[in-house]
Enzyme design. Structure first.
Site, PDB file in Angstrom:
ATOM      1  N   ASP A   1       0.825  -1.152   0.395  1.00  0.00           N
ATOM      2  CA  ASP A   1       0.016   0.016  -0.010  1.00  0.00           C
ATOM      3  C   ASP A   1       0.858   1.346  -0.005  1.00  0.00           C
ATOM      4  O   ASP A   1       2.046   1.194  -0.308  1.00  0.00           O
ATOM      5  CB  ASP A   1      -1.071   0.071   0.951  1.00  0.00           C
ATOM      6  CG  ASP A   1      -0.223  -0.240   2.523  1.00  0.00           C
ATOM      7  OD1 ASP A   1       1.079   0.280   2.529  1.00  0.00           O
ATOM      8  OD2 ASP A   1      -0.744  -0.598   3.648  1.00  0.00           O
ATOM      9  N   ALA A   2       0.201   2.376   0.185  1.00  0.00           N
ATOM     10  CA  ALA A   2       1.124   3.661   0.040  1.00  0.00           C
ATOM     11  C   ALA A   2       2.036   3.969   1.311  1.00  0.00           C
ATOM     12  O   ALA A   2       3.037   4.594   1.060  1.00  0.00           O
ATOM     13  CB  ALA A   2       0.191   4.858   0.282  1.00  0.00           C
TER      14      ALA A   2
END
Length: 152
Positions: free
Chosen positions: A20-21
């Site tokens: 993810d980010a």
């Protein structure tokens, strides 16, 4: 029969696109990895995908037994990052003549970072009624217990 080390201990490199980010693996990836590890384990053991999974290319006969997932669990003990080389340990267990589960341990440098569990139930493809596990899965489960003590 190949050594169970060959088909019950697998490797996986975590890809950037699986994070993810924040740069850590998104939770749903673990279930995908579990299923992919199971598929790879079956292939390494010598079971062709077409014998188990419908929809395979060049399939001669659609499997008469389906193995839907009826339960799954996942736990992360530590963050898993892109670039991590994970070892995946599979522990299959027959629960009854028509049901089995596979426990998965994901390790980074011999440290557990995640665990998963997927339970499958055998059903007749046409009627959707419960049935016995297909023979290739029975043999895979039996072989996975060689050298391992089973609970009484």
């Amino acid at each position: 029969m190949p050594s169970s080390d060959h088909w019950l201990q697998l490797q996986r490199n975590v890809r950037f696109g699986e994070t993810d980010a924040a740069g850590v693996v998104h939770f749903y990836q673990l279930f995908r990895w579990c299923h992919e590890a199971w598929e790879e384990s079956l292939a390494r053991y010598g079971i062709a995908a077409a014998a188990i999974f419908p929809g395979c290319r060049d399939i001669c006969q659609v499997p008469t037994v389906a193995l839907p997932v009826v339960h799954c669990e996942a736990d992360f003990q530590r963050p898993v990052h892109g670039g991590d080389d994970l070892r995946i340990l599979l522990e299959p267990q027959r629960l009854n003549p028509g049901c089995f589960e596979v426990k998965y341990r994901f390790q980074l440098e011999d440290m557990d970072v995640a665990r998963g569990l997927i339970r499958h139930l055998a059903i007749e493809s046409e009627s959707r009624r419960r049935c016995a596990l297909p023979e290739p899965i029975d043999l895979w489960l039996e072989a996975s217990t060689v050298g391992r003590l089973e609970p009484i």
